[in-house]
Design a protein around this motif. Structure first.
Motif, PDB file in Angstrom:
ATOM      1  N   ARG A 108       0.815  -1.223   0.000  1.00 38.53           N
ATOM      2  CA  ARG A 108       0.000   0.000   0.000  1.00 38.53           C
ATOM      3  C   ARG A 108       0.845   1.268   0.000  1.00 38.53           C
ATOM      4  O   ARG A 108       0.359   2.345  -0.300  1.00 38.53           O
ATOM      5  CB  ARG A 108      -0.971  -0.024   1.183  1.00 38.53           C
ATOM      6  CG  ARG A 108      -2.001  -1.133   1.028  1.00 38.53           C
ATOM      7  CD  ARG A 108      -3.130  -1.032   2.030  1.00 38.53           C
ATOM      8  NE  ARG A 108      -4.189  -1.968   1.693  1.00 38.53           N
ATOM      9  CZ  ARG A 108      -4.328  -3.166   2.246  1.00 38.53           C
ATOM     10  NH1 ARG A 108      -3.486  -3.561   3.160  1.00 38.53           N
ATOM     11  NH2 ARG A 108      -5.324  -3.952   1.888  1.00 38.53           N
TER      12      ARG A 108
ATOM     13  N   LEU B  55     -11.076   6.149  -4.837  1.00 36.50           N
ATOM     14  CA  LEU B  55     -12.294   5.346  -4.829  1.00 36.50           C
ATOM     15  C   LEU B  55     -13.393   6.027  -5.620  1.00 36.50           C
ATOM     16  O   LEU B  55     -13.338   7.227  -5.883  1.00 36.50           O
ATOM     17  CB  LEU B  55     -12.768   5.122  -3.392  1.00 36.50           C
ATOM     18  CG  LEU B  55     -11.865   4.255  -2.519  1.00 36.50           C
ATOM     19  CD1 LEU B  55     -12.319   4.323  -1.076  1.00 36.50           C
ATOM     20  CD2 LEU B  55     -11.878   2.819  -3.011  1.00 36.50           C
TER      21      LEU B  55
ATOM     22  N   TYR C 259       2.775   7.649   4.483  1.00 34.06           N
ATOM     23  CA  TYR C 259       3.628   7.089   3.434  1.00 34.06           C
ATOM     24  C   TYR C 259       5.088   7.445   3.669  1.00 34.06           C
ATOM     25  O   TYR C 259       5.396   8.532   4.152  1.00 34.06           O
ATOM     26  CB  TYR C 259       3.199   7.636   2.064  1.00 34.06           C
ATOM     27  CG  TYR C 259       1.813   7.237   1.667  1.00 34.06           C
ATOM     28  CD1 TYR C 259       1.593   6.107   0.872  1.00 34.06           C
ATOM     29  CD2 TYR C 259       0.715   7.972   2.080  1.00 34.06           C
ATOM     30  CE1 TYR C 259       0.309   5.730   0.511  1.00 34.06           C
ATOM     31  CE2 TYR C 259      -0.579   7.602   1.724  1.00 34.06           C
ATOM     32  CZ  TYR C 259      -0.770   6.488   0.939  1.00 34.06           C
ATOM     33  OH  TYR C 259      -2.043   6.117   0.584  1.00 34.06           O
TER      34      TYR C 259
ATOM     35  N   ARG D 200     -11.316   3.964   2.782  1.00 41.09           N
ATOM     36  CA  ARG D 200     -10.175   4.746   2.277  1.00 41.09           C
ATOM     37  C   ARG D 200      -8.930   4.495   3.132  1.00 41.09           C
ATOM     38  O   ARG D 200      -7.845   4.295   2.603  1.00 41.09           O
ATOM     39  CB  ARG D 200     -10.528   6.232   2.279  1.00 41.09           C
ATOM     40  CG  ARG D 200      -9.395   7.130   2.750  1.00 41.09           C
ATOM     41  CD  ARG D 200      -9.800   8.560   2.832  1.00 41.09           C
ATOM     42  NE  ARG D 200      -9.994   9.063   1.488  1.00 41.09           N
ATOM     43  CZ  ARG D 200      -9.009   9.226   0.619  1.00 41.09           C
ATOM     44  NH1 ARG D 200      -7.766   8.930   0.951  1.00 41.09           N
ATOM     45  NH2 ARG D 200      -9.245   9.689  -0.573  1.00 41.09           N
ATOM     46  N   VAL D 201      -9.115   4.490   4.450  1.00 43.31           N
ATOM     47  CA  VAL D 201      -7.981   4.270   5.351  1.00 43.31           C
ATOM     48  C   VAL D 201      -7.377   2.886   5.113  1.00 43.31           C
ATOM     49  O   VAL D 201      -6.160   2.707   5.107  1.00 43.31           O
ATOM     50  CB  VAL D 201      -8.430   4.422   6.824  1.00 43.31           C
ATOM     51  CG1 VAL D 201      -7.363   3.917   7.775  1.00 43.31           C
ATOM     52  CG2 VAL D 201      -8.772   5.867   7.119  1.00 43.31           C
ATOM     53  N   ARG D 202      -8.250   1.918   4.871  1.00 42.09           N
ATOM     54  CA  ARG D 202      -7.812   0.547   4.630  1.00 42.09           C
ATOM     55  C   ARG D 202      -6.955   0.445   3.369  1.00 42.09           C
ATOM     56  O   ARG D 202      -6.174  -0.487   3.225  1.00 42.09           O
ATOM     57  CB  ARG D 202      -9.071  -0.297   4.491  1.00 42.09           C
ATOM     58  CG  ARG D 202      -9.109  -1.641   5.027  1.00 42.09           C
ATOM     59  CD  ARG D 202      -8.627  -1.852   6.409  1.00 42.09           C
ATOM     60  NE  ARG D 202      -8.297  -3.262   6.524  1.00 42.09           N
ATOM     61  CZ  ARG D 202      -7.107  -3.770   6.266  1.00 42.09           C
ATOM     62  NH1 ARG D 202      -6.107  -2.970   5.962  1.00 42.09           N
ATOM     63  NH2 ARG D 202      -6.888  -5.050   6.335  1.00 42.09           N
TER      64      ARG D 202
ATOM     65  N   THR E 152      -4.742   2.650   2.546  1.00 43.75           N
ATOM     66  CA  THR E 152      -3.458   3.322   2.788  1.00 43.75           C
ATOM     67  C   THR E 152      -2.547   2.381   3.586  1.00 43.75           C
ATOM     68  O   THR E 152      -3.016   1.372   4.104  1.00 43.75           O
ATOM     69  CB  THR E 152      -3.650   4.611   3.614  1.00 43.75           C
ATOM     70  OG1 THR E 152      -3.993   4.237   4.947  1.00 43.75           O
ATOM     71  CG2 THR E 152      -4.746   5.496   3.046  1.00 43.75           C
TER      72      THR E 152
END
Lengths: 297, 283
Positions: A74, A81, A103, B95-97, B99
């Motif tokens: 990730r 989305l 990140y 969304r968090v999942r 990242t």
């Protein structure tokens, strides 16, 4: 290859959403997955994103399996989305900072705000943003970790035309940075404008693939000449067909010759060929044909 | 590749940002912080701040710790249930999942922020009680108070996440949270002082759930009777109450881990309606 998918199958109970999809996307390529709602394109993308497990088949993105790649995987992908989902109470800059911190490779907030054109809104709460602005913020959050592969699931659905153009510019900029982009859309003009290659998915299977200009035999397809005639005029008899609106169309493998015949005929009779067009089938025509939606819409 | 942010730093950032969101959601802040204070004003005004004969303490001396517990439970149980269910509805959890943030750190951020808010709610309630209504805190039981707070908020945070896990939508979560918490507060020595007049079975029902044990363990520090009865600070530890709350905590954690989902429920609905449409089209 940045993305390699082979024999991908996803079943929900007795429903097969994805039925044996093969895909490969090269590094730096923009690849569009086209298909109607429920065709399996979002399911395919969600499996690539690691949101869903596949039933069968192999998937490799950046050499990793999205299902088991976890944090390391990730860190190298960016996801936009289908539906915008950002904490509305935060400001644009706060949201970018918070997500950037997740990140190891971070793009500076100011640079991202530049890319998506949200300067004036950078210190506004997200709840005050318009739909298009939120979508552009979503794009910014998708690339905040400087990803190698970006998934864009219907990035411009619900945009007005100018917002769509702006988003396209953003996507083109990303592509020019060498990012691999997998895009789903049901807008053909979007695929035409952005994609290096496209695949059409219908009923969970890929029914055609190629470049936007060649897919579905577009490049080999005959040019179609179409026109309307003043009321009461007898048609030229060159093999044309007429639709309910009174518009004639004529398939023309040898287009110059056909056009010459038609215009000579019209000149002889002093007939004005109203709204004359000479076109190849559009990507949309090919798409509708491939997905069997031509009669539904 | 740059440097990863350390997990500890990530937890800290997540707590701070959940906190920011909480304070920018006026309705949540109101119900958690202001609402219990309003109860205190109303009760003291209604009953007067005289000594309640059955308890041997003033109205405020009973209600300040009881409502502090209520505030702490609102901050953890109610807010986590509602906030998490709404975030799931909005697709934020999904969304968090997507990242690199480890899911447990995200949850730690939410829980950590709710515990911080609970702490503020408690301190504020006690400060108002002490300054306005002459409430006394017995320092000998302060360690016991802190332990009760720690176990209590952990227990109710886990139960809040259980409600979030089972709530069909963000709209349903407030109803579920309030319909469970408010009636319980009446039989758990929060809104109504324990009295011999209430039927024993009602008290027995209250004793099954953790709220009463939180209230009992926490109120120790405000009870002159308890103070007179025990000498050392360790004697004020309520092991039975801690134990029952810990059981609920363990149960809550197991259920939350087992049933929690990150995807909006709408996604599944959409999928099943697509499925129906497909079946209909084929028929």
């Amino acid at each position: 290859m940045a993305i390699e998918v082979s024999g991908l199958i996803k079943r929900y109970g007795d429903l097969t959403a994805v039925n044996g999809v093969d895909l490969s996307v090269a590094e730096g390529e923009v690849f569009a997955l086209l298909g109607p709602n429920g065709a399996g394109k979002s399911t395919t993308v969600e499996i690539l994103e690691g949101h869903r497990a596949s039933t069968a088949g192999t998937v490799s993105v950046l050499g990793m399996d999205p299902e088991t790649g976890g944090r390391q995987y990730r860190e190298r992908i960016g996801i936009v989305l289908q539906e915008t989902a950002i904490e509305k109470e935060l400001t644009v800059r706060e949201a970018i900072d918070i997500y950037a911190a997740l990140y190891p490779r971070r793009r500076p907030a100011s640079e991202l705000i530049d890319i998506v054109g949200l300067h004036e809104k950078s210190d506004s709460r997200i709840k005050t943003l318009s739909g298009g602005q939120r979508r552009r913020l979503e794009l910014a959050l998708g690339i905040v970790g400087d990803p190698d592969v970006i998934f864009l699931d219907e990035p411009t659905t619900g945009f007005d035309p100018s917002a769509r153009r702006q988003a396209w510019t953003v996507i083109e900029n990303l592509s020019s940075l060498g990012k691999t982009i997998l895009l789903t859309t049901h807008y053909m003009d979007e695929a035409q404008a952005l994609a290096d290659r496209v695949a059409v998915i219908s009923g969970g299977e890929i029914v055609a693939r190629g470049t936007p200009d060649t897919i579905g035999g577009r490049d080999d397809a005959a040019v179609v000449i179409s026109f309307t005639l003043p009321p009461g005029t007898a048609p030229p008899g060159l093999g044309e067909v007429v639709d309910e609106a009174g518009r004639y169309s004529l398939e023309a493998p040898a287009v110059t010759q056909r056009l010459h015949q038609l215009t000579s005929w019209a000149l002889d009779r002093q007939i004005e060929l109203e709204s004359l067009t000479v076109e190849k089938p559009s990507l949309e025509d090919v798409y509708l044909e491939l997905t069997g939606e031509a009669n539904d819409g | 590749m740059g440097e990863r942010t350390s997990n500890l730093q990530l937890i800290w950032q997540q707590i701070r940002y959940q906190n920011k969101i909480f304070w920018r959601t006026p309705i949540a802040a109101f119900f958690t912080i202001v609402f219990p204070l309003m109860f205190l004003f109303v009760f003291v005004t209604l009953f007067g701040n005289d000594t309640i004969s059955e308890l041997g303490v003033t109205t405020a001396q009973f209600y300040a710790p009881a409502l502090a517990v209520f505030g702490a439970v609102s901050a953890t149980y109610t807010n986590l249930a509602i906030g998490t269910a709404i975030s799931r509805d909005e697709g934020i959890l999904k969304r968090v999942r997507g990242t690199p943030l480890p899911p447990w750190i995200y949850m730690a951020g939410r829980v950590g922020s709710s515990v911080w808010v609970a702490f503020i709610a408690v301190v504020l309630m006690l400060a108002v009680g002490v300054l306005l209504y002459g409430v006394e805190i017995y320092l000998v039981s302060l360690p016991a108070l802190l332990v009760a707070f720690a176990i209590g908020v952990a227990c109710f945070a886990s139960l809040g996440l259980v409600v979030a896990a089972f709530a069909p939508s963000g709209d349903a979560a407030p109803a579920i949270a309030n319909a469970t918490l408010l009636p319980l507060a009446f039989i758990s020595d929060i809104f109504i002082a324990p009295s011999d007049a209430s039927p024993g079975w009602l008290a027995a029902v209250g004793s099954v759930f953790p709220l009463k044990h939180f209230a009992v363990a926490f109120s120790d520090g405000f009870s002159p009777i308890e103070k007179a009865a025990r000498d050392g600070w360790l004697d004020h530890f309520h092991w039975k109450e801690y134990g029952i709350m810990a059981l609920w905590l363990v149960g809550g954690v197991i259920l939350a881990i087992r049933f929690f989902t990150w995807e909006p429920r709408g996604g599944e609905r959409k999928r099943s309606s697509r499925k129906r449409a497909k079946t209909a089209a084929e028929a």
